[in-house]
Design a protein around this motif. Structure first.
Motif, PDB file in Angstrom:
ATOM      1  N   THR A   1      33.486   4.912-108.315  1.00  0.00           N
ATOM      2  CA  THR A   1      33.401   6.350-108.059  1.00  0.00           C
ATOM      3  C   THR A   1      32.596   7.023-109.166  1.00  0.00           C
TER       4      THR A   1
ATOM      5  N   ILE B   1      36.728  13.172-104.095  1.00  0.00           N
ATOM      6  CA  ILE B   1      37.919  12.373-104.376  1.00  0.00           C
ATOM      7  C   ILE B   1      39.182  13.220-104.502  1.00  0.00           C
TER       8      ILE B   1
ATOM      9  N   VAL C   1      39.105  10.580 -98.735  1.00  0.00           N
ATOM     10  CA  VAL C   1      39.161   9.304 -99.449  1.00  0.00           C
ATOM     11  C   VAL C   1      39.667   8.195 -98.524  1.00  0.00           C
TER      12      VAL C   1
ATOM     13  N   VAL D   1      42.249   7.643-104.789  1.00  0.00           N
ATOM     14  CA  VAL D   1      41.329   6.526-104.551  1.00  0.00           C
ATOM     15  C   VAL D   1      42.060   5.189-104.721  1.00  0.00           C
TER      16      VAL D   1
END
Length: 259
Positions: A17, A72, A78, A130
């Motif tokens: 990410t 996120i 997500v 996440v």
């Protein structure tokens, strides 16, 4: 001759990410994963940037890649991206690098509710969303490495660039990392944190040559970390050799903070 199974790096996808922006730890990490033979899924708020980086890494290193635009701090978004990756042609996810973050160089009494909420949401809650989304695939796949981005700011109480909300969020990442490491150990999945000190990246925004020189001079090694050095540590922790290291905070600060 005995038959050797392919290593985790050759058969699995690394999710990174916060990798789209130039001169960032996320980009350096995604690049190192691809260089070492992992498939790579790039997640970033900047979807076009994520797709462009994924394409570049695929062409450069000949590995499967994909880029996804995702906020996120939006758990549904997500989860949707995790489902897309699971349904794609990418190999099973074997590593997750939670690197997306935002700084907070604002004095405490000037921090309003919205800034506090944003800093916690991106740096801490986003890491939770996440990780929760991708852990099942790693458990099912039989291989998992989670690396979370904290900061020396959490260890020493600010003092680098960002101030209290960032320190609080990054300290929360340490607690999340340690507890999750304990929960996931029976599954064979490791969870570690990295705590960089000053790094030569774009996160600090507008600084002067003088302030950068003073910062470097204050570090025993006499310089700031490169994004590539931090990325190399993330990727090593995600590999097979690091399978007995879990629940740790890996300092990478040039001796600026020694605990």
């Amino acid at each position: 001759m005995p038959h050797h199974e392919p290593t985790g790096t050759q058969t699995r996808t690394a999710v990174v990410t916060g990798a789209a922006s130039e001169r960032s730890i996320g980009r350096a990490t995604a690049t190192r994963f691809a260089r070492d033979g992992w498939s790579v899924a790039v997640l970033d708020l900047d979807g076009d940037g994520a797709i462009a980086l994924a394409r570049e890494l695929g062409e450069r290193f000949g590995v499967p890649t994909a880029g996804y635009g995702v906020d996120i701090t939006d758990s549904a978004a997500v989860n949707e991206v995790a489902a897309q990756i699971a349904g794609s042609e990418l190999p099973t996810v074997g590593a997750l690098s939670n690197i997306a973050g935002v700084p907070s160089p604002v004095s405490f009494l000037d921090v309003d509710d919205a800034l506090w909420d944003t800093i916690i949401a991106v740096n801490l809650t986003g890491t939770f969303y996440v990780t929760r989304a991708f852990l099942p695939a790693m458990i099912e796949g039989g291989y998992g490495r989670v690396v979370n981005m904290s900061s020396v700011s959490a260890q020493q109480g600010g003092g680098v660039f960002s101030k209290t909300p960032y320190s609080a969020a990054k300290a929360g990442v340490l607690g999340l990392t340690r507890s999750l490491a304990r929960e996931m150990a029976p599954e064979g999945i490791t969870v570690n944190a990295i705590a960089p000190g000053a790094a030569d990246t774009n996160i600090r925004g507008d600084t002067t040559e003088e302030s950068e020189a003073a910062l470097s001079a204050s570090i025993p090694m006499g310089r700031q970390a490169t994004a590539a050095e931090i990325g190399a540590l993330v990727v090593w922790l995600s590999g097979e050799d690091a399978g007995y290291i879990t629940g740790t905070t890996q300092a990478i600060n040039g001796g600026a903070y020694i605990s």
